[in-house]
Design an enzyme around this catalytic site. Structure first.
Site, short mmCIF file in Angstrom:
data_model
loop_
_atom_site.label_atom_id
_atom_site.label_comp_id
_atom_site.label_asym_id
_atom_site.label_seq_id
_atom_site.Cartn_x
_atom_site.Cartn_y
_atom_site.Cartn_z
N GLY A 1 3.31 -6.81 -3.58
CA GLY A 1 3.83 -5.73 -2.74
C GLY A 1 3.35 -5.79 -1.29
N ASP B 1 0.39 -5.44 -0.10
CA ASP B 1 -0.84 -6.21 0.00
C ASP B 1 -0.55 -7.70 0.21
OD1 ASP B 1 -3.55 -6.53 -0.07
OD2 ASP B 1 -3.79 -6.14 -2.20
N THR C 1 3.41 4.01 -4.88
CA THR C 1 4.73 4.17 -5.51
C THR C 1 5.39 2.85 -5.92
OG1 THR C 1 5.96 4.17 -3.41
CG2 THR C 1 5.14 6.29 -4.20
N GLY C 2 4.67 1.75 -5.80
CA GLY C 2 5.18 0.46 -6.26
C GLY C 2 4.56 0.13 -7.60
#
Ligand code: ADP
Length: 184
Positions: A38, A40, A130-131
């Site tokens: 994601g 990161d 939210t991922g």
């Protein structure tokens, strides 16, 4: 969409967090600070190895067991347009009765406090938790906006806060919440 909270401009946009030109961007990191998927993954991929180098030093000195949920640390931003990356860890959603909302609020607050203490004037947030961490976006958007609003009412150190949503759908969810929370 653009809102004003006191003297601070709050924007809700669709985009890629790694492309933002704010002074700081926030990373939805995990406790290891060693990268991941994601947001990161995108930050480390585009920013290059200097970010991970600094994360390793932080692990070795400040947080040998990893960065606890709700806390935040700051590093350089490597080749990104931003000057700093503020890494925070949001809660993993597990139904909503495990203190997730308070931990998510703490994550946003920690980033703002750290930015403020460094004299950072503009900051961009992704939608933390939210991922991969599964926090329902409608609920998360409300926590994010309420927390940022409360902070900006009390402290006037930051000029611009940007919420960067990856999809148009997520942007719509944040805009709906922002109209309700930031317009009054
Ligand atoms: P977490 O582990 O905290 O849930 P993720 O990175 O998995 O963090 O996801 C957080 C949110 O960020 C998700 O809504 C995801 O779609 C979004 N996202 C993923 N990549 C980017 C990006 N490059 N810029 C902005 N948002 C992104």
């Amino acid at each position: 969409m653009e809102f004003k909270v006191g003297r601070t401009v709050v924007r809700v946009i669709q985009g890629d967090i790694t492309e933002q030109e704010t002074e700081a961007i926030v990373n939805a990191a995990n406790p290891t600070l060693m990268g991941g998927g994601g947001v990161d993954g995108a930050i480390h991929r585009k920013g290059g190895p200097s970010i991970l180098e600094e994360c390793k030093k932080i692990r070795a000195t400040q947080y040998p067991k990893g960065l606890p949920t709700g806390k935040a640390v700051i590093t350089n931003a490597g080749r990104l347009k931003a000057k700093y990356v503020i890494h925070t860890v949001g809660p993993i959603w597990s139904g909503g009765d495990r203190g997730e909302a308070e931990l998510l609020a703490e994550a946003y607050r920690s980033c703002l406090e750290l930015a403020s203490s460094k004299g950072i004037k503009s900051i961009a947030f992704p939608s933390i938790s939210t991922g991969a961490y599964g926090y329902p976006i409608s609920k998360a958007s409300r926590v994010a906006l309420e927390t940022v609003k409360d902070f900006l009412i009390k402290e006037h150190t930051i000029n611009e806060v940007v919420f960067v949503l990856f999809s148009r759908e997520d942007q719509k969810v944040y805009e709906k919440a922002a109209e309700e929370i930031l317009s009054k």
